[in-house]
Design an enzyme around this catalytic site. Structure first.
Site, PDB file in Angstrom:
ATOM      1  N   GLY A   1       0.320  -1.730   9.074  1.00 47.03           N
ATOM      2  CA  GLY A   1       0.750  -0.370   8.779  1.00 47.03           C
ATOM      3  C   GLY A   1       1.850   0.147   9.683  1.00 47.03           C
TER       4      GLY A   1
ATOM      5  N   HIS B   1      23.978   1.362  10.313  1.00 45.58           N
ATOM      6  CA  HIS B   1      25.252   2.032  10.512  1.00 45.58           C
ATOM      7  C   HIS B   1      25.990   1.405  11.682  1.00 45.58           C
ATOM      8  CE1 HIS B   1      24.336   5.205   7.632  1.00 45.58           C
ATOM      9  NE2 HIS B   1      23.102   5.132   8.095  1.00 45.58           N
TER      10      HIS B   1
ATOM     11  N   ASN C   1       0.834  -1.189   0.000  1.00 44.99           N
ATOM     12  CA  ASN C   1       0.000   0.000   0.000  1.00 44.99           C
ATOM     13  C   ASN C   1       0.879   1.253   0.000  1.00 44.99           C
ATOM     14  OD1 ASN C   1      -2.346   1.623   0.232  1.00 44.99           O
ATOM     15  ND2 ASN C   1      -3.336   0.028   1.441  1.00 44.99           N
TER      16      ASN C   1
ATOM     17  N   LYS D   1      14.019  -9.045  15.846  1.00 47.40           N
ATOM     18  CA  LYS D   1      14.446 -10.443  15.867  1.00 47.40           C
ATOM     19  C   LYS D   1      13.553 -11.216  14.907  1.00 47.40           C
ATOM     20  CE  LYS D   1      16.214 -10.554  20.556  1.00 47.40           C
ATOM     21  NZ  LYS D   1      16.083 -11.093  21.893  1.00 47.40           N
TER      22      LYS D   1
ATOM     23  N   ARG E   1       6.987  -9.174  19.296  1.00 47.82           N
ATOM     24  CA  ARG E   1       7.056 -10.478  19.958  1.00 47.82           C
ATOM     25  C   ARG E   1       5.821 -11.286  19.589  1.00 47.82           C
ATOM     26  NH1 ARG E   1       4.743  -6.909  22.864  1.00 47.82           N
ATOM     27  NH2 ARG E   1       3.224  -7.314  24.464  1.00 47.82           N
TER      28      ARG E   1
END
Length: 186
Positions: free
Chosen positions: A142, A115, A85, A166, A180
């Site tokens: 979103g 970085h 979208n 993760k 999570r």
């Protein structure tokens, strides 16, 4: 023989993004993105042609609602049935593999680039990038952010506003900052 900055970038090593080869590839992507983002909803065939030129691989059915932004495009492999979208961004300084039937809500951000943490290295202008892999039948809500080096398994839903730091396995609903697992799908 010394490796090019592009080879270093794709290998996950420190690299300089402003060297001539990468700068040229970024200009190519910017030109194609400018054309893509200027298309209208009546120009679906033109959009598909531009994405085929921009991306490394494009599935049969793909829909990305402008505006869309990426660094190079050539490191993105998009499966069949991809829908993105408005306002999605892919920083493809390393490979981004997107499976079949992946849905991305507005403003999803997929970042392979990052970085160095050490200020002296960061100040040298060198950057890093790690690949991202998104499985089949994934829905990303979103404004979710997918961080470098992440894998998201098949049939998984990532909740809106999540920051995925993760890897997330297949067949789960995951959300939050940091993202999570909320529940497993049966």
């Amino acid at each position: 023989m010394e490796r090019t900055e592009k080879q270093k970038m794709l290998a996950g090593e420190l690299y300089l993004a402003d060297e001539p080869e990468l700068a040229s590839e970024n200009k190519r992507a910017s030109r194609l993105l400018r054309m893509y983002n200027a298309t209208t909803e009546e120009q679906q065939e033109q959009r598909k042609q531009i994405l085929q030129e921009l991306f490394k691989k494009v599935g049969e059915k793909i829909s990305i609602v402008p505006p869309f932004h990426c660094d190079y495009g050539s490191n993105i492999s998009a499966g069949n049935g991809l829908y993105m979208n408005y306002g999605c961004v892919i920083l493809d300084c390393n490979t981004v593999e997107i499976g079949d039937n992946v849905l991305c809500a507005p403003y999803v951000q997929i970042y392979t680039a990052y970085h160095p943490i050490e200020p002296e290295i960061r100040l040298s202008g060198r950057e890093l990038a790690a690949p991202i892999k998104i499985g089949n039948n994934v829905w990303i809500g979103g404004s979710a952010i997918i961080c470098p080096g992440i894998t998201i398994g098949d049939n998984t839903t990532i909740g809106a506003g999540s920051v995925v730091v993760k890897s997330i396995p297949a067949n789960v609903v995951a959300a939050g900052n940091p993202c999570r697992i909320i529940r497993h799908l049966s």
